[in-house]
Design a protein around this motif. Structure first.
Motif, PDB file in Angstrom:
ATOM      1  N   VAL A 226       0.822  -1.200   0.000  1.00  0.00           N
ATOM      2  CA  VAL A 226       0.000   0.000   0.000  1.00  0.00           C
ATOM      3  C   VAL A 226       0.869   1.269   0.000  1.00  0.00           C
ATOM      4  CG1 VAL A 226      -1.377   1.304   1.647  1.00  0.00           C
ATOM      5  CG2 VAL A 226      -2.125  -0.953   0.900  1.00  0.00           C
ATOM      6  N   GLY A 227       1.941   1.247   0.783  1.00  0.00           N
ATOM      7  CA  GLY A 227       2.817   2.414   0.849  1.00  0.00           C
ATOM      8  C   GLY A 227       3.572   2.649  -0.435  1.00  0.00           C
ATOM      9  N   LEU A 228       4.101   1.584  -1.032  1.00  0.00           N
ATOM     10  CA  LEU A 228       4.892   1.741  -2.252  1.00  0.00           C
ATOM     11  C   LEU A 228       4.043   2.202  -3.424  1.00  0.00           C
ATOM     12  CD1 LEU A 228       7.212  -1.369  -1.951  1.00  0.00           C
ATOM     13  CD2 LEU A 228       7.907   1.022  -1.982  1.00  0.00           C
ATOM     14  N   VAL A 229       2.820   1.686  -3.512  1.00  0.00           N
ATOM     15  CA  VAL A 229       1.960   2.042  -4.632  1.00  0.00           C
ATOM     16  C   VAL A 229       1.495   3.491  -4.530  1.00  0.00           C
ATOM     17  CG1 VAL A 229      -0.271   1.528  -5.693  1.00  0.00           C
ATOM     18  CG2 VAL A 229       1.280  -0.322  -5.126  1.00  0.00           C
ATOM     19  N   ALA A 230       1.413   3.996  -3.296  1.00  0.00           N
ATOM     20  CA  ALA A 230       0.976   5.384  -3.122  1.00  0.00           C
ATOM     21  C   ALA A 230       2.096   6.373  -3.405  1.00  0.00           C
ATOM     22  CB  ALA A 230       0.445   5.582  -1.701  1.00  0.00           C
ATOM     23  N   MET A 231       3.323   5.877  -3.629  1.00  0.00           N
ATOM     24  CA  MET A 231       4.444   6.800  -3.780  1.00  0.00           C
ATOM     25  C   MET A 231       4.389   7.713  -5.010  1.00  0.00           C
ATOM     26  SD  MET A 231       7.643   4.790  -2.184  1.00  0.00           S
ATOM     27  CE  MET A 231       8.850   5.915  -2.859  1.00  0.00           C
ATOM     28  N   PRO A 232       4.108   7.193  -6.223  1.00  0.00           N
ATOM     29  CA  PRO A 232       4.056   8.129  -7.352  1.00  0.00           C
ATOM     30  C   PRO A 232       3.045   9.248  -7.120  1.00  0.00           C
ATOM     31  CG  PRO A 232       3.565   5.867  -8.074  1.00  0.00           C
ATOM     32  CD  PRO A 232       3.896   5.804  -6.638  1.00  0.00           C
ATOM     33  N   ALA A 233       1.887   8.891  -6.533  1.00  0.00           N
ATOM     34  CA  ALA A 233       0.868   9.900  -6.261  1.00  0.00           C
ATOM     35  C   ALA A 233       1.403  10.951  -5.293  1.00  0.00           C
ATOM     36  CB  ALA A 233      -0.375   9.231  -5.681  1.00  0.00           C
ATOM     37  N   GLY A 234       2.098  10.510  -4.251  1.00  0.00           N
ATOM     38  CA  GLY A 234       2.650  11.440  -3.273  1.00  0.00           C
ATOM     39  C   GLY A 234       3.690  12.355  -3.897  1.00  0.00           C
ATOM     40  N   ILE A 235       4.538  11.789  -4.768  1.00  0.00           N
ATOM     41  CA  ILE A 235       5.570  12.598  -5.433  1.00  0.00           C
ATOM     42  C   ILE A 235       4.924  13.618  -6.356  1.00  0.00           C
ATOM     43  CG2 ILE A 235       7.420  12.470  -7.141  1.00  0.00           C
ATOM     44  CD1 ILE A 235       8.181   9.767  -5.819  1.00  0.00           C
ATOM     45  N   LEU A 236       3.902  13.174  -7.106  1.00  0.00           N
ATOM     46  CA  LEU A 236       3.191  14.103  -7.996  1.00  0.00           C
ATOM     47  C   LEU A 236       2.577  15.251  -7.197  1.00  0.00           C
ATOM     48  CD1 LEU A 236       2.014  14.936 -10.703  1.00  0.00           C
ATOM     49  CD2 LEU A 236       0.102  13.427 -10.300  1.00  0.00           C
ATOM     50  N   ALA A 237       1.945  14.908  -6.074  1.00  0.00           N
ATOM     51  CA  ALA A 237       1.277  15.931  -5.267  1.00  0.00           C
ATOM     52  C   ALA A 237       2.271  16.969  -4.769  1.00  0.00           C
ATOM     53  CB  ALA A 237       0.541  15.284  -4.096  1.00  0.00           C
ATOM     54  N   SER A 238       3.429  16.513  -4.271  1.00  0.00           N
ATOM     55  CA  SER A 238       4.382  17.484  -3.728  1.00  0.00           C
ATOM     56  C   SER A 238       5.017  18.298  -4.848  1.00  0.00           C
ATOM     57  CB  SER A 238       5.429  16.776  -2.860  1.00  0.00           C
ATOM     58  OG  SER A 238       6.404  16.161  -3.649  1.00  0.00           O
ATOM     59  N   ALA A 239       5.254  17.677  -6.018  1.00  0.00           N
ATOM     60  CA  ALA A 239       5.815  18.412  -7.151  1.00  0.00           C
ATOM     61  C   ALA A 239       4.826  19.457  -7.647  1.00  0.00           C
ATOM     62  CB  ALA A 239       6.165  17.450  -8.278  1.00  0.00           C
ATOM     63  N   PHE A 240       3.553  19.092  -7.662  1.00  0.00           N
ATOM     64  CA  PHE A 240       2.508  20.010  -8.104  1.00  0.00           C
ATOM     65  C   PHE A 240       2.434  21.208  -7.160  1.00  0.00           C
ATOM     66  CE2 PHE A 240      -2.006  21.242  -8.477  1.00  0.00           C
ATOM     67  CZ  PHE A 240      -2.044  21.481  -9.834  1.00  0.00           C
ATOM     68  N   SER A 241       2.503  20.913  -5.882  1.00  0.00           N
ATOM     69  CA  SER A 241       2.462  21.962  -4.867  1.00  0.00           C
ATOM     70  C   SER A 241       3.642  22.920  -5.038  1.00  0.00           C
ATOM     71  CB  SER A 241       2.484  21.293  -3.491  1.00  0.00           C
ATOM     72  OG  SER A 241       2.351  22.223  -2.482  1.00  0.00           O
ATOM     73  N   GLU A 242       4.826  22.355  -5.320  1.00  0.00           N
ATOM     74  CA  GLU A 242       6.017  23.185  -5.564  1.00  0.00           C
ATOM     75  C   GLU A 242       5.845  24.053  -6.806  1.00  0.00           C
ATOM     76  OE1 GLU A 242       9.722  20.998  -5.802  1.00  0.00           O
ATOM     77  OE2 GLU A 242       9.267  20.129  -3.855  1.00  0.00           O
ATOM     78  N   ALA A 243       5.311  23.447  -7.878  1.00  0.00           N
ATOM     79  CA  ALA A 243       5.136  24.178  -9.137  1.00  0.00           C
ATOM     80  C   ALA A 243       4.203  25.366  -8.936  1.00  0.00           C
ATOM     81  CB  ALA A 243       4.590  23.237 -10.217  1.00  0.00           C
ATOM     82  N   ILE A 244       3.150  25.187  -8.134  1.00  0.00           N
ATOM     83  CA  ILE A 244       2.223  26.288  -7.865  1.00  0.00           C
ATOM     84  C   ILE A 244       2.939  27.412  -7.118  1.00  0.00           C
ATOM     85  CG2 ILE A 244       0.211  26.976  -6.495  1.00  0.00           C
ATOM     86  CD1 ILE A 244      -1.022  24.280  -7.134  1.00  0.00           C
ATOM     87  N   GLN A 245       3.720  27.037  -6.111  1.00  0.00           N
ATOM     88  CA  GLN A 245       4.408  28.069  -5.327  1.00  0.00           C
ATOM     89  C   GLN A 245       5.429  28.829  -6.175  1.00  0.00           C
ATOM     90  OE1 GLN A 245       5.725  25.834  -1.870  1.00  0.00           O
ATOM     91  NE2 GLN A 245       4.237  26.926  -0.626  1.00  0.00           N
ATOM     92  N   LYS A 246       6.148  28.091  -7.055  1.00  0.00           N
ATOM     93  CA  LYS A 246       7.117  28.743  -7.934  1.00  0.00           C
ATOM     94  C   LYS A 246       6.407  29.744  -8.845  1.00  0.00           C
ATOM     95  CE  LYS A 246      10.327  25.757  -9.271  1.00  0.00           C
ATOM     96  NZ  LYS A 246      10.825  24.700 -10.179  1.00  0.00           N
ATOM     97  N   ARG A 247       5.295  29.314  -9.437  1.00  0.00           N
ATOM     98  CA  ARG A 247       4.506  30.172 -10.308  1.00  0.00           C
ATOM     99  C   ARG A 247       4.047  31.436  -9.576  1.00  0.00           C
ATOM    100  NH1 ARG A 247       1.341  28.799 -15.101  1.00  0.00           N
ATOM    101  NH2 ARG A 247       3.006  27.265 -15.177  1.00  0.00           N
ATOM    102  N   ARG A 248       3.625  31.224  -8.331  1.00  0.00           N
ATOM    103  CA  ARG A 248       3.114  32.331  -7.543  1.00  0.00           C
ATOM    104  C   ARG A 248       4.213  33.354  -7.233  1.00  0.00           C
ATOM    105  NH1 ARG A 248       0.045  30.632  -2.207  1.00  0.00           N
ATOM    106  NH2 ARG A 248      -1.884  30.504  -3.384  1.00  0.00           N
ATOM    107  N   GLN A 249       5.377  32.844  -6.869  1.00  0.00           N
ATOM    108  CA  GLN A 249       6.481  33.758  -6.577  1.00  0.00           C
ATOM    109  C   GLN A 249       6.924  34.511  -7.814  1.00  0.00           C
ATOM    110  OE1 GLN A 249       9.210  31.085  -4.652  1.00  0.00           O
ATOM    111  NE2 GLN A 249       8.759  31.911  -2.640  1.00  0.00           N
ATOM    112  N   ALA A 250       6.852  33.838  -8.981  1.00  0.00           N
ATOM    113  CA  ALA A 250       7.228  34.493 -10.235  1.00  0.00           C
ATOM    114  C   ALA A 250       6.248  35.606 -10.575  1.00  0.00           C
ATOM    115  CB  ALA A 250       7.264  33.465 -11.366  1.00  0.00           C
ATOM    116  N   GLU A 251       4.986  35.458 -10.152  1.00  0.00           N
ATOM    117  CA  GLU A 251       3.962  36.452 -10.451  1.00  0.00           C
ATOM    118  C   GLU A 251       4.089  37.692  -9.578  1.00  0.00           C
ATOM    119  OE1 GLU A 251       0.298  34.360 -10.219  1.00  0.00           O
ATOM    120  OE2 GLU A 251       0.435  33.614 -12.258  1.00  0.00           O
ATOM    121  N   LYS A 252       4.763  37.518  -8.454  1.00  0.00           N
ATOM    122  CA  LYS A 252       4.917  38.661  -7.545  1.00  0.00           C
ATOM    123  C   LYS A 252       5.891  39.684  -8.118  1.00  0.00           C
ATOM    124  CE  LYS A 252       3.565  36.760  -3.137  1.00  0.00           C
ATOM    125  NZ  LYS A 252       4.042  35.893  -2.084  1.00  0.00           N
TER     126      LYS A 252
END
Lengths: 252, 252, 252, 252
Positions: A226-252
């Protein structure tokens, strides 16, 4: 010429100085969402039988509005050039978003001619594609692609591990349960249905091991996997969260 | 001697200067994946009955290609030594990866002689083992082992807690439900099947408490336990993510 | 007097200078785990009917070993004082861990006299309590309590929200589905079983809404609620992870 | 006038200097929770049939206590002004929390007159609303709203993606499974029930694809979608956690 300028500023997001959407594009988005909702509800017999004629009317109005939008976009495609330059418009017509718009318009017309049940269902699906038109105004899909590409190595690796684990789990349960439940564990592809449902923790319960050994192996697989299979999803979620923050800082 | 050098540079990742895989090893990986896919699909009666002869042909071709690869690897095992040194080759033959390669080759031959149904299934599983050969080219399993060893204390601790919780949940539901459902809650090992399915949130639903008290305890167990049982998986995921980043920075 | 010192150093973790467990305590832990495994397996009729006499033998041996351990612990309880000081020993006998040890010993004796089915099951559960004796050697439960107390405000808050959401979901589905499924949605406490199973994402599927409105509300509840209900678990996991790291740094 | 001051300090959190709740407000909270518990248990026929008269007594006592609390709050609403200023009180009566209090009081009275089954159920639900009164003393809902508003862009985006994915999954499975299972996959709204249950990993199992193609698409949807659908929940959880920490630092 004043009209063309006004129209271009209303329709083309790339010419817009102010933040957010123009009023016209906002209306277009509302209409797209409304159209998608219509297409979804229309598939339900209980609804379409009762308000069938209403759907036809709404669809017709939507078709005319989207047609007007399409013509407007083609008309303003060569905007900064105020003369009758056709080349810019033709280039626009063959761009991705314009072709998508055209496809949606065509699907309205095809609906009327849909005679067989199968064709009707395919055309209906085509109309759900309308939602994809929202992509023109949103950067959500860009952000996801950005997030995936930033971590593509991790995602491919963990996805490969998850896939390997699913195949492994399915193989072992095929070996243990095939005799007792040939219908659902009689081959590895069949056992994969159990494997995917278990390791994503969906757990429908339509297929479960019945032998003692099968249950033991399934239990261990579930606990470890269960833990291993959830890993790609977890990595995607954190990468997505980072991408949003980067975009936001660039807009400032 | 030129040929041996070329072959060695193509086959042995440890001699490679450039990044990534050599062309030959890339082909080998594709063949391994293709072979695994074959082995998976062949277990499905619907497919194997229809294209059975095709599978035999493909298996034969794969056998010859993997045999050639095996011979090539043995031949270049003593490479920097250009003379007929046999000792390096013998040492290679008994290395882990070479034995795995041999096992896969042998499983092809055994397939032909598989007479009983049980043996056939075991040999088929052996052929799924082919995927493990990918381990030679990938560092994914190294990374997982690294991640586990970096946090082995936390993982053992949380895994122990998760296990304890599962046993506790199973024990209490055994006490409460054994009378009503002796088939599925009649002993603690039986109740563990419910416990694992519940606390991993898989929730097949083939076994559920039916008494009021059993439902109350099960509900509380689920609410409190779901988080604790997910902890080893969460720790593994974050350790794996760290191990990847460390590896990446080391490569820069 | 030499013997008493040796025994004390072997049995009492608080007197130990070296890292890790003494050999005697390691054996005790293995015996506890073995005893717990016995207690679990013995509940299974298939196993206990076949190897019933073996269990009796093992239980007897375990009883004698744990009795010896108990006597040893009481004997060394007043260790630094080498004379016959009884007060230190009495104080030890009434300490938490010593009472737990006694309870486990008593449960062995009670087993023999368990005449009714109900009593047997209760005594069996008592024997699972053996695992709790591991707490003497482990700091896992301390770490969890530490983690909970460090974030008790967040945990209470999110737990309260999760509980509120479950009650809310159950109340609404009770109102919508009570008429159609009085057996499972006929009251809020009954609907809570559905609510807990859904919001923890266990999803047994033994109880599902059947009316259109019930399904819509259930779907929305699931989408919004799943995240909120997972929050206490997430907070606990991160607090636990922090507590482990703090402990580790303190040990350096 | 002394009494009014004492009462105001006890009842109004905004006038309180010391930390935490006043004794009176603590009692009020306990009574609210007790009342909610009563309302929940009363819906269960097994309980209400047996202790029905007890519930009537408890409800009556609660009504009187809440009535006294209400009168007290109205009386002290214009506190710093010690004279008979009515305006402050009237303004208070029409404030959100006072109206909620009144609604709860009215629902007690309505209970007695509830003649039809439907009305009784609605009035019962009204009484569950009592729990909302806790909002006056808690900042939990403020914190959630704060967390949502801090990340409203991310949450809207990921929620939109999750919704889009659900509609997409439902549309494709509608196309593939409508013929075989018209009852549950016969329209996109129907297929959405499967889609929500699957992508939130609840997985009831009351609706599962049966065709080979449907299972393949469903498996892929589950593997890819589970992570994306969990994203809004993950963002909310981390934002909530941040909001709590910010609040805590501000209190120091």
């Amino acid at each position: 010429m004043r009209l063309k300028e006004l129209l271009a500023l209303e329709l083309r997001p790339d010419l817009r100085v102010a933040n957010g959407l123009s009023r016209t594009n906002f209306v277009v988005i509302v209409l797209i969402l409304f159209g998608a909702l219509l297409a979804i509800l229309e598939t339900e017999p209980v609804i379409s039988e009762r308000w069938g004629s209403l759907f036809v009317v709404f669809e017709g109005v939507l078709f005319l509005l989207f047609l007007a939008e399409y013509i407007g976009r083609v008309y303003t495609a060569n905007y900064p050039d105020l003369h009758g330059n056709v080349r810019g418009r033709i280039r626009y017509i063959f761009s991705f978003w314009a072709l998508l718009d055209l496809l949606v318009l065509v699907s309205f017309v095809l609906m009327l001619g849909g005679s067989t049940l199968f064709l009707v269902r395919v055309f209906r699906l085509l109309r759900i594609v309308r939602i994809a038109r929202l992509g023109r105004f949103s950067r959500a899909i860009d952000l996801i692609l950005e997030a995936v590409s930033a971590r593509k190595f991790e995602m491919a690796l963990t996805f490969g591990i998850a896939l390997g684990l699913m195949v492994l789990g399915a193989s072992v349960l095929y070996a243990l349960e095939a005799e007792n439940q040939p219908e659902v564990f009689g081959s590895i592809p069949r056992a994969l249905w159990w494997s995917v449902a278990t390791l994503t923790t969906v757990g429908y319960g339509d297929v479960v091991p019945v032998t003692a050994l099968g249950k033991i192996v399934a239990g261990i697989t579930a606990m470890l996997g269960v833990g291993l299979v959830a890993m790609p999803a977890g990595i995607l979620a954190s990468a997505f969260s980072e991408a949003i923050q980067k975009r936001r800082q660039a807009e400032k």
